[in-house]
Write a protein that holds these residues in place. Structure first.
Motif, PDB file in Angstrom:
ATOM      1  N   LYS A 100      45.331  21.966 -23.398  1.00 46.20           N
ATOM      2  CA  LYS A 100      44.281  21.768 -24.407  1.00 46.20           C
ATOM      3  C   LYS A 100      44.147  22.955 -25.353  1.00 46.20           C
ATOM      4  CE  LYS A 100      41.425  18.502 -21.791  1.00 46.20           C
ATOM      5  NZ  LYS A 100      42.331  18.296 -20.650  1.00 46.20           N
ATOM      6  N   PRO A 111      33.386  20.525 -18.728  1.00 49.28           N
ATOM      7  CA  PRO A 111      34.118  20.345 -19.985  1.00 49.28           C
ATOM      8  C   PRO A 111      33.198  20.473 -21.204  1.00 49.28           C
ATOM      9  CG  PRO A 111      34.727  18.655 -18.394  1.00 49.28           C
ATOM     10  CD  PRO A 111      33.550  19.371 -17.813  1.00 49.28           C
ATOM     11  N   ASN A 167      33.527  29.935 -19.911  1.00 51.78           N
ATOM     12  CA  ASN A 167      33.926  29.385 -18.624  1.00 51.78           C
ATOM     13  C   ASN A 167      34.388  30.537 -17.742  1.00 51.78           C
ATOM     14  OD1 ASN A 167      36.525  30.033 -19.459  1.00 51.78           O
ATOM     15  ND2 ASN A 167      37.402  28.099 -18.834  1.00 51.78           N
ATOM     16  N   ASN A 200      43.422  28.002 -13.550  1.00 55.25           N
ATOM     17  CA  ASN A 200      43.349  27.984 -15.006  1.00 55.25           C
ATOM     18  C   ASN A 200      43.800  29.339 -15.521  1.00 55.25           C
ATOM     19  OD1 ASN A 200      42.898  27.080 -17.612  1.00 55.25           O
ATOM     20  ND2 ASN A 200      40.687  27.297 -17.538  1.00 55.25           N
ATOM     21  N   ASN A 238      41.288  29.384 -24.030  1.00 55.88           N
ATOM     22  CA  ASN A 238      41.203  28.763 -22.716  1.00 55.88           C
ATOM     23  C   ASN A 238      42.293  27.693 -22.632  1.00 55.88           C
ATOM     24  OD1 ASN A 238      40.542  27.370 -20.378  1.00 55.88           O
ATOM     25  ND2 ASN A 238      38.737  26.392 -21.263  1.00 55.88           N
ATOM     26  N   GLU A 248      43.427  25.765 -20.097  1.00 52.45           N
ATOM     27  CA  GLU A 248      43.335  24.619 -19.177  1.00 52.45           C
ATOM     28  C   GLU A 248      44.734  24.279 -18.664  1.00 52.45           C
ATOM     29  OE1 GLU A 248      40.688  23.235 -17.922  1.00 52.45           O
ATOM     30  OE2 GLU A 248      39.213  24.292 -19.153  1.00 52.45           O
ATOM     31  N   ASN A 252      46.647  21.338 -16.390  1.00 47.94           N
ATOM     32  CA  ASN A 252      47.174  20.064 -16.894  1.00 47.94           C
ATOM     33  C   ASN A 252      48.599  20.186 -17.439  1.00 47.94           C
ATOM     34  OD1 ASN A 252      46.404  17.281 -17.142  1.00 47.94           O
ATOM     35  ND2 ASN A 252      46.446  17.528 -19.365  1.00 47.94           N
ATOM     36  N   GLN A 286      46.367  16.972 -14.439  1.00 54.56           N
ATOM     37  CA  GLN A 286      46.344  18.213 -13.648  1.00 54.56           C
ATOM     38  C   GLN A 286      47.587  18.330 -12.754  1.00 54.56           C
ATOM     39  OE1 GLN A 286      43.792  19.322 -15.752  1.00 54.56           O
ATOM     40  NE2 GLN A 286      43.417  20.632 -13.985  1.00 54.56           N
TER      41      GLN A 286
END
Length: 509
Positions: A80, A179, A229, A256, A282, A284, A287, A312
């Motif tokens: 992302k 999220p 986060n 992450n 970030n 992510e 995934n 993921q």
């Protein structure tokens, strides 16, 4: 007549003996055949999980390419690559008392951190944890945040706060582990609830603003100065302790990563302005996916049985949430094709019955008889009376699964370094030439029990890092364990984004 009788008895005894011998031999052959099937399953697992350095470098390249694609356009990658708008990281010069709120599950934490203006590996802080009543997890946003704000006020009032005497407004960093569509360093709208929350009138609203409104309603003089986060918090802790920190990775129950990117490389948001020409991204990275990842039938089945199939994928191969269950699935497969684990245990068919900390304990059992392996198999899976060679088999399965996870995590880290030109190559489009490249000291902050508490995982990760980078380059890359990014990291960012002149900015990359 008597001789014939004796002769007949002798023949009968001989025939019986032969029959017994045949049964014994037959059983031995059958046991050997079953054990060969067990070894075949083990060999197939080892081959499917193999991560030679050539494959790891392919994963490195794929990670860097996906990062580039994720920065180019929304939805352009499985990564992302979320903009955090955090560009001013703490540098050790911050002074004062700052607060943090860490909300990421059925409990939340409030912290008070005292900063003295100099870098420190150990910061003086106070912390309290509070459970969230079940009814508030499905009520209204006002009820939830009013409860949190009240607890925060009680925490503040328990201690003497020097900033209160100085007529300074208290400042808080808010770690919100759900999220979020970030719109600035201090604001972001909730995309969806997870972890048992389902407050409908919160989706699409600004999490920091909702907390600020609740704080204002109860008359607490405090400003929510940053919304982050946990991975960004880990980056903040790492940078506070060491200015050469360029990335942060969490490898625990989940996983992450985030890192510092040049703003001119963020193509999907052209014209964005930051004070220092950089921003924390970030990723992510849980995934992330690539055809170069060594996927087994056990991974395929785990993914199909999960609540989020086809998502993921990287996380399901390297994080603590899943490693124990992969091992359980291998043991189940062996038990279905042989009787080396004795009578079938129904517990073996229960997903996540074998947790990763227990898997790690079996893997790191150094006793001659592998007594810890035997104890865990009996206590958790009700598998008893296991011979030593089968205990060794279980330890080997744990080793194969852990080694793959650690080496893939190392490849992910090098992928980040490749994207920002810190892997000793010419970057994303370059080969592996290392001539005329000035090597910079590069620190990656790492948090999470899988790395900090699991010795074999950590050693395999370091080993792979050196293999991928080469010894010369690896000397300039430091993996530095950090602690409590979601708590202390949030308070440090509240300090670096303070509205008071108590900090100096760090313009270095």
């Amino acid at each position: 007549m008597g001789g014939k009788l004796v002769f007949g008895v002798a023949i009968g005894v001989a025939v019986a003996a032969c029959a017994v011998a045949a049964v014994v031999v037959g059983r031995r052959v059958e046991r050997r055949s079953k054990w060969k099937r067990v070894l075949r399953i083990l060999e197939e697992l080892e081959a499917a999980c193999d991560t030679p350095v050539k494959r790891l470098r392919q994963v490195v390249d794929a990670m860097a390419v996906e990062m580039h694609a994720g920065l180019a356009s929304e939805g352009g990658s499985k990564l992302k690559m979320i903009l955090t708008y955090v560009d001013n990281l703490p540098n050790g010069s911050e002074k004062g008392t700052f607060y943090a709120l860490d909300l990421g599950g059925t409990n939340f934490r409030v912290l008070r951190v005292h900063l003295g203006g100099q870098r420190s590996l150990s910061l003086k802080h106070d912390v309290e944890m509070q459970p969230i009543p079940q009814n508030l997890m499905t009520g209204t946003r006002e009820d939830l945040f009013d409860f949190i704000a009240s607890s925060l006020k009680e925490f503040v009032e328990k201690a003497n706060d020097p900033d209160q005497l100085a007529a300074r407004r208290r400042e808080l960093g808010f770690t919100f582990s759900f999220p979020v569509k970030q719109t600035s360093a201090s604001s972001g709208a909730l995309i969806k609830w997870t972890k048992g929350f389902s407050i409908e009138n919160m989706v699409g609203r600004d999490a920091a603003e909702s907390l600020q409104q609740a704080i204002d309603r109860i008359g607490l003089d405090m400003r929510v100065s940053v919304l982050i986060n946990d991975t960004v918090g880990t980056l903040a802790v790492g940078h506070y302790q060491d200015p050469d920190t360029v990335a942060a990775v969490i490898i625990g129950t989940g996983t992450n990563a985030c890192y510092l990117e040049r703003t001119d490389a963020i193509i999907k948001c052209q014209g964005i302005f930051t004070t220092f020409g950089r921003m924390a991204i970030n990723m992510e990275w849980g995934n992330f996916w690539s055809s170069h990842l060594p996927r087994t039938t056990y991974d395929v089945d785990l993914d199909a049985d999960s609540p989020n199939p086809n998502e993921q994928g990287f996380e399901k191969m390297i994080s603590g949430m899943y490693l124990g269950d992969i091992v359980r699935r291998v043991i189940l497969k062996i038990s279905q094709e042989s009787d080396v684990f004795g009578p079938a245990s129904t517990l073996l068919s229960m997903p996540f019955k074998l947790r990763t900390p227990l898997m790690a304990a079996m893997h790191e059992d150094s006793s001659l008889e592998l007594t810890e392996v035997a104890r865990i198999l009996e206590d958790i899976l009700e598998i008893t009376d296991i011979p030593l060679k089968v205990r060794k088999l279980v330890a080997k399965i744990c080793d194969i699964v852990t080694r793959r996870a650690a080496r893939l995590a190392a490849a992910g880290i090098v992928g980040i370094l490749k994207k920002i030109g810190r892997d000793g190559t010419s970057g994303i489009a370059g080969g592996r030439s290392r001539t005329n490249i000035k090597l910079k000291r590069t620190v990656v902050a790492i948090e999470g029990g899988l790395y900090t508490s699991y010795t074999m995982f950590r050693e395999y990760l370091h080993e792979a890092l050196v293999e991928i980078l080469g010894e010369e380059i690896a000397l300039h890359v430091i993996l530095k364990p950090t602690d409590d990014g979601s708590g202390i990291g949030a308070a440090l960012l509240a300090a670096s984004y303070s509205s008071y002149d108590t900090v100096s900015v760090d313009k270095s990359l």
